[in-house]
Design a protein around this motif. Structure first.
Motif, PDB file in Angstrom:
ATOM      1  N   VAL A 191       0.824  -1.212   0.000  1.00  0.00           N
ATOM      2  CA  VAL A 191       0.000   0.000   0.000  1.00  0.00           C
ATOM      3  C   VAL A 191       0.861   1.266   0.000  1.00  0.00           C
ATOM      4  CG1 VAL A 191      -1.974  -1.119   1.073  1.00  0.00           C
ATOM      5  CG2 VAL A 191      -0.218  -0.065   2.526  1.00  0.00           C
ATOM      6  N   GLU A 192       2.160   1.089  -0.226  1.00  0.00           N
ATOM      7  CA  GLU A 192       3.106   2.198  -0.338  1.00  0.00           C
ATOM      8  C   GLU A 192       3.128   3.091   0.909  1.00  0.00           C
ATOM      9  OE1 GLU A 192       5.376   2.653  -2.486  1.00  0.00           O
ATOM     10  OE2 GLU A 192       4.813   1.162  -3.977  1.00  0.00           O
ATOM     11  N   PRO A 193       3.454   2.527   2.048  1.00  0.00           N
ATOM     12  CA  PRO A 193       3.584   3.359   3.245  1.00  0.00           C
ATOM     13  C   PRO A 193       4.847   4.197   3.174  1.00  0.00           C
ATOM     14  CG  PRO A 193       4.372   1.161   3.715  1.00  0.00           C
ATOM     15  CD  PRO A 193       3.836   1.123   2.311  1.00  0.00           C
ATOM     16  N   GLU A 194       4.945   5.157   4.072  1.00  0.00           N
ATOM     17  CA  GLU A 194       6.166   5.947   4.180  1.00  0.00           C
ATOM     18  C   GLU A 194       7.084   5.393   5.262  1.00  0.00           C
ATOM     19  OE1 GLU A 194       4.882   9.949   4.925  1.00  0.00           O
ATOM     20  OE2 GLU A 194       3.254   9.753   3.490  1.00  0.00           O
ATOM     21  N   ILE A 195       6.473   4.725   6.234  1.00  0.00           N
ATOM     22  CA  ILE A 195       7.201   4.251   7.411  1.00  0.00           C
ATOM     23  C   ILE A 195       6.813   2.812   7.687  1.00  0.00           C
ATOM     24  CG2 ILE A 195       7.457   4.571   9.928  1.00  0.00           C
ATOM     25  CD1 ILE A 195       6.744   7.599   9.322  1.00  0.00           C
ATOM     26  N   LEU A 196       7.787   2.003   8.111  1.00  0.00           N
ATOM     27  CA  LEU A 196       7.537   0.624   8.522  1.00  0.00           C
ATOM     28  C   LEU A 196       7.930   0.465   9.986  1.00  0.00           C
ATOM     29  CD1 LEU A 196       8.789  -1.773   5.682  1.00  0.00           C
ATOM     30  CD2 LEU A 196       6.450  -1.516   6.516  1.00  0.00           C
ATOM     31  N   LEU A 197       7.006  -0.039  10.781  1.00  0.00           N
ATOM     32  CA  LEU A 197       7.275  -0.359  12.172  1.00  0.00           C
ATOM     33  C   LEU A 197       7.415  -1.879  12.285  1.00  0.00           C
ATOM     34  CD1 LEU A 197       4.524   1.883  13.821  1.00  0.00           C
ATOM     35  CD2 LEU A 197       6.850   2.532  13.143  1.00  0.00           C
ATOM     36  N   MET A 198       8.441  -2.332  12.976  1.00  0.00           N
ATOM     37  CA  MET A 198       8.676  -3.767  13.120  1.00  0.00           C
ATOM     38  C   MET A 198       8.893  -4.105  14.589  1.00  0.00           C
ATOM     39  SD  MET A 198      11.160  -4.650   9.889  1.00  0.00           S
ATOM     40  CE  MET A 198      10.594  -4.433   8.206  1.00  0.00           C
TER      41      MET A 198
END
Length: 278
Positions: A191-198
């Motif tokens: 979905v083309e996020p700007e940020i990834l949280l893991m």
């Protein structure tokens, strides 16, 4: 740069901690700005005066012993804590200069812009293809060509295309644990996020699968800002650009990863990194 000193009280212990935040180069653009964040589960306060800047296209690791607040802070960054009854936040969390807790903010849009990968892989009981394009379909995308392109591009970025391209209609549950986690990453980035949280993305995986996730994290920062919670200090040292050490809900020290692991400024940080507690 040194922030205001804070006092941590425990029975029989009084520790003065001065939160250290290394100066950020002026050229570095900030993806996330956190100011004076306090967080509560009911009446219990679990985060105290958190303030930090997270740079664009960087990997930032949050470390600290269990229960220190790092996963709670991570979930504050895309409002996942809103789903917990009695949870409340004070302070400011800005993403690209917009307060995500401000009036009129669309929480669904916040979570689209800020994707999340959890400790345990959670593929849907659907095909590999349907897993990857799930978020796009929810958003109203029906063009099959665009869905196909997004599926391939996302699996490519998640380093899973070669293993999955001939199995797209098979159940995602047929994949190995490591493959399922990479699938969840592909689903998050479709979905083309700007940020990834893991949140502990490789803790449930075998060492070889964990290495693949680390390699993937390193490559993804070219396109995304990544914030990772990990108990694995070696992993934090390998994949992150900056590291933040938390203890009892407070940010003790935050700086460039090489400095944090070789020359921490705070005794508490040194004790944790060298294994004296935690």
């Amino acid at each position: 740069m040194e922030d205001e000193a804070s006092v941590v009280d425990q029975p029989g212990i009084r520790i003065q901690t001065a939160v250290r935040t290394d100066a950020v180069p002026e050229a570095e653009r900030q993806a996330i700005t956190i100011r004076n964040v306090q967080f509560y589960y009911g009446e219990k306060q679990v985060l105290f005066d958190i303030g930090m800047d997270i740079g664009e296209n960087r990997v930032t690791a949050l470390i600290g012993p269990s229960g220190c607040g790092k996963s709670t802070l991570l979930r504050c960054l895309n409002r996942m804590n809103d789903l917990i009854e009695g949870a409340r936040i004070r302070g400011e969390v800005k993403v690209k200069d917009r307060d995500i807790y401000g009036a009129g903010v669309d929480v669904i849009e916040v979570r689209r812009r800020i994707g999340m990968v959890f400790q345990k892989s959670n593929p849907f009981p659907k095909s590999i293809y349907d897993n990857v394009v799930y978020g796009l379909r929810i958003a109203g995308q029906r063009d099959r060509r665009k869905l196909d392109e997004a599926c391939e591009a996302s699996l490519q970025r998640a380093a899973l295309w070669d293993e999955a391209k001939d199995r797209l209609q098979e159940s995602a549950l047929s994949l190995s644990g490591g493959q399922q986690q990479r699938l969840c990453i592909a689903r998050a980035i479709a979905v083309e996020p700007e940020i990834l949280l893991m949140d502990e993305p490789s803790s449930a995986l075998d060492p070889l699968a964990a290495v693949k996730i680390e390699e993937l994290i390193y490559s993804l920062k070219e396109r995304y800002t990544i914030v990772i919670v990990t108990h694995n200090l070696q992993q934090a040292a390998r994949v992150s650009d900056k590291t933040a050490f938390f203890w009892l809900g407070r940010l003790v020290e935050y700086g460039a990863t090489p400095q944090m692991f070789t020359n921490p400024r705070e005794k508490l940080t040194e004790d944790y990194i060298t294994g004296r507690f935690g």
